[in-house]
Design a protein around this motif. Structure first.
Motif, mmCIF file in Angstrom:
data_model
loop_
_atom_site.group_PDB
_atom_site.id
_atom_site.type_symbol
_atom_site.label_atom_id
_atom_site.label_comp_id
_atom_site.label_asym_id
_atom_site.label_seq_id
_atom_site.Cartn_x
_atom_site.Cartn_y
_atom_site.Cartn_z
ATOM 1 N N GLY A 66 0.645 -1.194 -0.046
ATOM 2 C CA GLY A 66 -0.130 -0.051 -0.101
ATOM 3 C C GLY A 66 0.966 1.298 0.066
ATOM 4 O O GLY A 66 0.312 2.263 -0.468
ATOM 5 N N LEU A 67 2.165 1.043 0.503
ATOM 6 C CA LEU A 67 3.167 2.398 0.420
ATOM 7 C C LEU A 67 3.677 2.496 -1.055
ATOM 8 O O LEU A 67 4.383 3.518 -1.173
ATOM 9 C CB LEU A 67 4.098 2.180 1.359
ATOM 10 N N ILE A 68 3.517 1.594 -2.046
ATOM 11 C CA ILE A 68 4.324 1.810 -3.233
ATOM 12 C C ILE A 68 3.973 3.038 -4.096
ATOM 13 O O ILE A 68 4.919 3.723 -4.444
ATOM 14 C CB ILE A 68 4.086 0.451 -4.058
ATOM 15 N N VAL A 69 2.806 3.373 -4.249
ATOM 16 C CA VAL A 69 2.346 4.384 -5.175
ATOM 17 C C VAL A 69 2.696 5.574 -4.312
ATOM 18 O O VAL A 69 3.348 6.861 -4.928
ATOM 19 C CB VAL A 69 0.875 4.558 -5.245
ATOM 20 N N PRO A 70 2.387 5.826 -2.990
ATOM 21 C CA PRO A 70 3.116 7.164 -2.303
ATOM 22 C C PRO A 70 4.349 7.111 -2.414
ATOM 23 O O PRO A 70 5.097 8.372 -2.887
ATOM 24 C CB PRO A 70 2.435 6.951 -0.865
ATOM 25 N N LEU A 71 5.142 6.137 -2.419
ATOM 26 C CA LEU A 71 6.457 6.287 -2.238
ATOM 27 C C LEU A 71 6.834 6.841 -3.723
ATOM 28 O O LEU A 71 7.876 7.574 -3.782
ATOM 29 C CB LEU A 71 7.150 5.069 -1.920
ATOM 30 N N ILE A 72 6.693 6.294 -4.658
ATOM 31 C CA ILE A 72 7.029 6.309 -6.192
ATOM 32 C C ILE A 72 6.881 7.965 -6.528
ATOM 33 O O ILE A 72 7.498 8.688 -7.132
ATOM 34 C CB ILE A 72 6.714 5.535 -7.119
ATOM 35 N N SER A 73 5.692 8.301 -5.918
ATOM 36 C CA SER A 73 5.349 9.846 -6.232
ATOM 37 C C SER A 73 6.104 10.685 -5.418
ATOM 38 O O SER A 73 6.758 11.756 -6.006
ATOM 39 C CB SER A 73 3.872 9.991 -5.977
ATOM 40 N N ALA A 74 6.540 10.237 -4.125
ATOM 41 C CA ALA A 74 7.177 11.201 -3.281
ATOM 42 C C ALA A 74 8.839 11.210 -3.878
ATOM 43 O O ALA A 74 9.378 12.334 -3.857
ATOM 44 C CB ALA A 74 7.302 10.753 -1.978
ATOM 45 N N ALA A 75 9.240 10.126 -4.409
ATOM 46 C CA ALA A 75 10.547 9.984 -4.846
ATOM 47 C C ALA A 75 10.636 10.560 -6.152
ATOM 48 O O ALA A 75 11.839 11.424 -6.307
ATOM 49 C CB ALA A 75 10.866 8.536 -5.199
ATOM 50 N N ILE A 76 9.798 10.805 -6.975
ATOM 51 C CA ILE A 76 10.042 11.450 -8.169
ATOM 52 C C ILE A 76 9.766 12.923 -8.181
ATOM 53 O O ILE A 76 10.695 13.630 -8.423
ATOM 54 C CB ILE A 76 8.686 10.969 -9.114
ATOM 55 N N ALA A 77 8.935 13.258 -6.947
ATOM 56 C CA ALA A 77 8.710 14.771 -6.563
ATOM 57 C C ALA A 77 10.153 15.219 -6.166
ATOM 58 O O ALA A 77 10.380 16.435 -6.174
ATOM 59 C CB ALA A 77 7.894 14.979 -5.654
ATOM 60 N N TYR A 78 10.770 14.406 -5.297
ATOM 61 C CA TYR A 78 12.012 14.714 -4.514
ATOM 62 C C TYR A 78 13.081 14.809 -5.394
ATOM 63 O O TYR A 78 13.936 15.893 -5.292
ATOM 64 C CB TYR A 78 12.420 13.758 -3.575
ATOM 65 N N SER A 79 13.016 14.073 -6.553
ATOM 66 C CA SER A 79 14.164 14.132 -7.581
ATOM 67 C C SER A 79 14.164 15.367 -8.179
ATOM 68 O O SER A 79 15.043 15.944 -8.752
ATOM 69 C CB SER A 79 13.958 12.825 -8.548
#
Length: 363
Positions: free
Chosen positions: A65-78
């Motif tokens: 359940g954390l996968i979608v929030p994590l990839i979104s946050a990682a891209i935004a952070y990048s």
């Protein structure tokens, strides 16, 4: 103009790969927990409340359940550095709630990241208030803007697309399943870890997040067949391989066990058309069989070491064996016998070779 487009493309690709690299350990950890729970507790593990297997299954499910929030946050952070992380996490969570899935998470990350960059460019504050920009103003405004856009204009079309794609995959029967598996298998092999392979891998990982595990199994078989098949070809026709290719195989085969395809690139580079053709045909057939037989992989990486966690692991091994034999036999039949000139070419000190002395043929 073309240079700016290329730079933008490379920039977007870099941000996307950052998100994927952050996501993969989470998928692996969560997927293995789910798989172990099902291996220990059976397919009805969800009903065995309080047991060790149930706990593993729950841990994995919550992790997924954390996968979608994590990839979104990682891209935004990048894209936007620290001010983009929290809004990316929130928008990714929104994507999970409105069921946009993996695609929504990726788009949400880009939306947040570039929203932060625009806000940073156009909002001017006195020097005394600059400290508020990264911790309050940028996160709050970008969360509101990107969150509202995702919940209204952007999210719903993605939900429709996601549901249509999942319905299509779930409703496939017989020939259509084989065709889908064949296409995915060919893509997984085509460029030995290059852009086509990465595209297929991204699709398979996205389906994994949404609970469709078949494409992941195809990704596994398409990534493992090239090193296994070329090794079999070498065993069948040793005289058709140069000393350098034999040395390369010593690394390529163990890498193949770990699902790393790139080890075959030095061999493929010497005989590109024949190697690619045999690997693609073999992986397409194996991928089709994987889909038809209903083999599923709950994890995105791990090579042969995680095959016991698959559904129908023996059928996976059978498809892998069939693909390996097809690849090995095809390549052995098509590959030319090594000549003395081939061996001498490998022995050349390339520091003394001029560009005009290099000739390429398709013989």
């Amino acid at each position: 103009m073309n240079d700016s487009k290329n730079r933008l493309g490379q920039e977007i690709k870099g941000h996307l790969l950052t998100g994927i690299s952050w996501m993969i350990p989470l998928i692996v950890a969560a997927g293995i927990c789910i798989a172990l729970g099902q291996v220990i507790g059976g397919t009805n593990v969800a009903e065995k409340t309080g047991s060790f297997a149930w706990m593993l299954n729950q841990i994995g499910g919550w992790g997924m359940g954390l996968i979608v929030p994590l990839i979104s946050a990682a891209i935004a952070y990048s894209i936007a550095d620290r001010p983009g992380f929290a809004p990316g996490l929130i928008v990714g969570f929104i994507c999970g709630q409105i069921q946009t899935g993996f695609i929504g998470g990726i788009l949400g990350g880009f939306l947040v990241g570039y929203t932060v960059l625009l806000l940073r460019r156009y909002i001017k504050l006195p020097a005394s208030m600059q400290g508020l920009m990264p911790v309050m103003i940028l996160p709050v405004l970008s969360t509101v803007i990107a969150g509202l856009l995702m919940m209204t204009f952007i999210g719903q079309p993605i939900v429709w697309l996601q549901k249509a794609l999942i319905h299509l995959l779930e409703s496939m029967q017989g020939g259509s399943k084989f065709l889908m598996g064949a296409i995915l298998g060919a893509m997984a092999t085509f460029d030995f870890g290059g852009p086509v392979n990465k595209t297929m891998s991204l699709f398979a990982d996205g389906m994994l997040v949404d609970g469709i595990y078949g494409p992941e199994a195809v990704k596994f078989v398409g990534s493992i067949i090239p090193p296994f098949g070329i090794t079999l070809s070498f065993l069948l026709t040793r005289h058709k391989y140069t000393k350098a290719e034999k040395e390369a195989l010593k690394a390529a085969f163990p890498m193949g066990i770990c699902m790393i395809t790139e080890g075959v690139i030095p061999i493929a580079a010497r005989d590109l058309l024949r190697v690619v053709a045999s690997c693609v045909v073999a992986s397409a057939i194996a991928g089709g069989l994987i889909m038809v037989w209903g083999v599923e992989a709950p994890v995105p990486h791990g090579g042969m070491f995680v095959v016991p966690l698959f559904t129908k692991p023996l059928m996976f091994c059978l498809a892998l064996g069939i693909g390996t034999v097809i690849c090995g036999v095809m390549l052995s039949l098509m590959k030319k016998r090594v000549t003395q000139a081939d061996e001498e070419f490998d022995d050349i000190d390339d520091s003394n070779v001029r560009d005009e002395d290099i000739k390429f043929t398709l013989e």
